[in-house]
Design a protein around this motif. Structure first.
Motif, short mmCIF file in Angstrom:
data_model
loop_
_atom_site.label_atom_id
_atom_site.label_comp_id
_atom_site.label_asym_id
_atom_site.label_seq_id
_atom_site.Cartn_x
_atom_site.Cartn_y
_atom_site.Cartn_z
N LYS A 68 -21.09 11.22 -40.22
CA LYS A 68 -20.00 10.57 -39.49
C LYS A 68 -18.64 11.04 -40.00
CE LYS A 68 -21.02 6.14 -39.76
NZ LYS A 68 -21.26 4.72 -39.54
N GLY A 69 -18.55 11.39 -41.28
CA GLY A 69 -17.31 11.90 -41.84
C GLY A 69 -16.96 13.30 -41.35
N MET A 70 -17.92 13.99 -40.76
CA MET A 70 -17.68 15.34 -40.23
C MET A 70 -17.25 15.32 -38.77
SD MET A 70 -20.61 17.83 -41.86
CE MET A 70 -22.06 16.89 -41.41
N GLY A 134 -22.46 17.43 -27.92
CA GLY A 134 -22.36 16.93 -29.29
C GLY A 134 -23.66 16.90 -30.03
N GLY A 135 -24.75 17.32 -29.40
CA GLY A 135 -26.06 17.23 -30.02
C GLY A 135 -26.33 18.23 -31.12
N ARG A 136 -25.64 19.35 -31.09
CA ARG A 136 -25.91 20.41 -32.09
C ARG A 136 -24.72 20.70 -32.98
NH1 ARG A 136 -28.47 23.31 -27.38
NH2 ARG A 136 -30.65 22.71 -27.53
N VAL A 137 -23.59 20.13 -32.68
CA VAL A 137 -22.38 20.50 -33.41
C VAL A 137 -22.42 20.08 -34.88
CG1 VAL A 137 -20.92 18.46 -32.94
CG2 VAL A 137 -19.89 20.75 -33.08
N LEU A 138 -23.14 19.02 -35.19
CA LEU A 138 -23.23 18.59 -36.59
C LEU A 138 -23.87 19.65 -37.48
CD1 LEU A 138 -24.19 14.80 -36.65
CD2 LEU A 138 -22.27 15.89 -37.81
N ASP A 139 -24.90 20.30 -37.00
CA ASP A 139 -25.54 21.34 -37.79
C ASP A 139 -24.59 22.51 -38.05
OD1 ASP A 139 -27.89 19.89 -38.00
OD2 ASP A 139 -28.88 20.94 -36.36
N THR A 140 -23.85 22.90 -37.03
CA THR A 140 -22.90 23.99 -37.18
C THR A 140 -21.77 23.58 -38.12
OG1 THR A 140 -23.41 24.65 -34.91
CG2 THR A 140 -21.49 25.69 -35.93
N CYS A 141 -21.32 22.36 -37.98
CA CYS A 141 -20.28 21.82 -38.85
C CYS A 141 -20.76 21.81 -40.31
CB CYS A 141 -19.91 20.42 -38.39
SG CYS A 141 -18.45 19.75 -39.17
N ALA A 142 -21.98 21.37 -40.54
CA ALA A 142 -22.54 21.35 -41.89
C ALA A 142 -22.65 22.77 -42.44
CB ALA A 142 -23.92 20.69 -41.88
N TRP A 143 -22.98 23.74 -41.59
CA TRP A 143 -23.05 25.14 -41.99
C TRP A 143 -21.68 25.62 -42.48
CZ3 TRP A 143 -26.27 28.96 -43.10
CH2 TRP A 143 -25.86 30.29 -42.96
N PHE A 144 -20.63 25.31 -41.72
CA PHE A 144 -19.27 25.70 -42.11
C PHE A 144 -18.88 25.01 -43.42
CE2 PHE A 144 -18.95 27.79 -38.21
CZ PHE A 144 -17.71 28.36 -38.01
N GLN A 145 -19.14 23.70 -43.51
CA GLN A 145 -18.79 22.99 -44.74
C GLN A 145 -19.57 23.52 -45.92
OE1 GLN A 145 -18.53 18.75 -44.58
NE2 GLN A 145 -17.02 18.78 -42.94
N GLY A 146 -20.82 23.90 -45.70
CA GLY A 146 -21.64 24.48 -46.76
C GLY A 146 -21.11 25.82 -47.25
N HIS A 147 -20.31 26.47 -46.42
CA HIS A 147 -19.66 27.73 -46.81
C HIS A 147 -18.25 27.48 -47.35
CE1 HIS A 147 -23.00 29.67 -44.80
NE2 HIS A 147 -22.66 30.76 -45.46
N GLY A 148 -17.97 26.22 -47.72
CA GLY A 148 -16.71 25.90 -48.38
C GLY A 148 -15.59 25.46 -47.48
N LEU A 149 -15.80 25.42 -46.17
CA LEU A 149 -14.73 25.03 -45.24
C LEU A 149 -14.82 23.53 -44.97
CD1 LEU A 149 -14.91 28.13 -42.88
CD2 LEU A 149 -13.43 27.75 -44.86
N LYS A 150 -14.38 22.75 -45.95
CA LYS A 150 -14.53 21.29 -45.93
C LYS A 150 -13.69 20.62 -44.85
CE LYS A 150 -17.25 21.59 -49.46
NZ LYS A 150 -18.66 21.68 -49.22
N GLY A 151 -12.70 21.32 -44.30
CA GLY A 151 -11.87 20.76 -43.23
C GLY A 151 -12.47 20.89 -41.85
#
Length: 178
Positions: A68-70, A134-151
């Motif tokens: 939810k924070g993403m 919106g069904g798949r965007v969380l996984d992509t968002c987590a992928w970006f955050q996992g690569h250091g892009l916390k914003g």
């Protein structure tokens, strides 16, 4: 609420990041040897994998809070645009979908652009991703955050919600796999 009797299809509908959470911690659902059926209950999946149901429920709920924070709503994205805030706005759908209809100011996410962002963006740079519903965007968002892009944030409801909540001139569509 997640319960032992909840079917996997209902669990995934209520907690979109549950598939990622189950796979990352328990290696459940990522390949044919650890797959589950949509009609199986959470208790059945846990029993087969010898994992306590209450432990799995706690993990799914905790992961859901992180997820939810993403997220960011379409109206929040619109406010950022209206306020002239600088951010990257990326469409993660297929090229055909993007070319058919896209949100003004967004760009199509290519692998090259993704790698460029991974190499040049700062940790707190704002990147907003969207998909169809919106069904798949969380996984992509987590992928970006996992690569250091916390914003990085994922837009809830995708372009479909944008059409409903922000700009009704954006045509809505339905995919066979939705």
């Amino acid at each position: 609420m997640a319960e032992a009797t909840t079917s996997m299809v209902d669990l995934l509908a209520a907690y979109p990041g549950a598939r990622r959470a189950l796979f990352s911690r328990y290696h459940i659902g990522g390949c044919s040897s650890c797959a589950y059926r949509d009609d199986e209950t959470l208790a059945e999946v846990c029993e087969r994998n010898e994992i306590g149901v209450s432990e799995v429920i706690a993990h799914v709920l905790q992961s859901h809070e992180v997820d939810k924070g993403m997220l960011i709503s379409p109206t929040e994205v619109k406010a950022m645009i209206d306020d002239g805030k600088s951010f990257v706005f990326m469409d993660t759908r297929t090229r055909e979908e993007h070319e058919a209809v896209a949100i003004s100011g967004s760009e199509f996410m290519t692998q090259e652009r993704q790698q460029e962002l991974f190499g040049t963006s700062k940790e707190d740079d704002v990147i907003v991703l969207y998909d169809h519903t919106g069904g798949r965007v969380l996984d992509t968002c987590a992928w970006f955050q996992g690569h250091g892009l916390k914003g990085t944030r994922g837009m809830t409801g995708g372009i479909d919600a944008w059409s409903n909540e922000v700009d009704k001139k954006i045509p809505r569509y339905r995919l066979e796999m939705d």
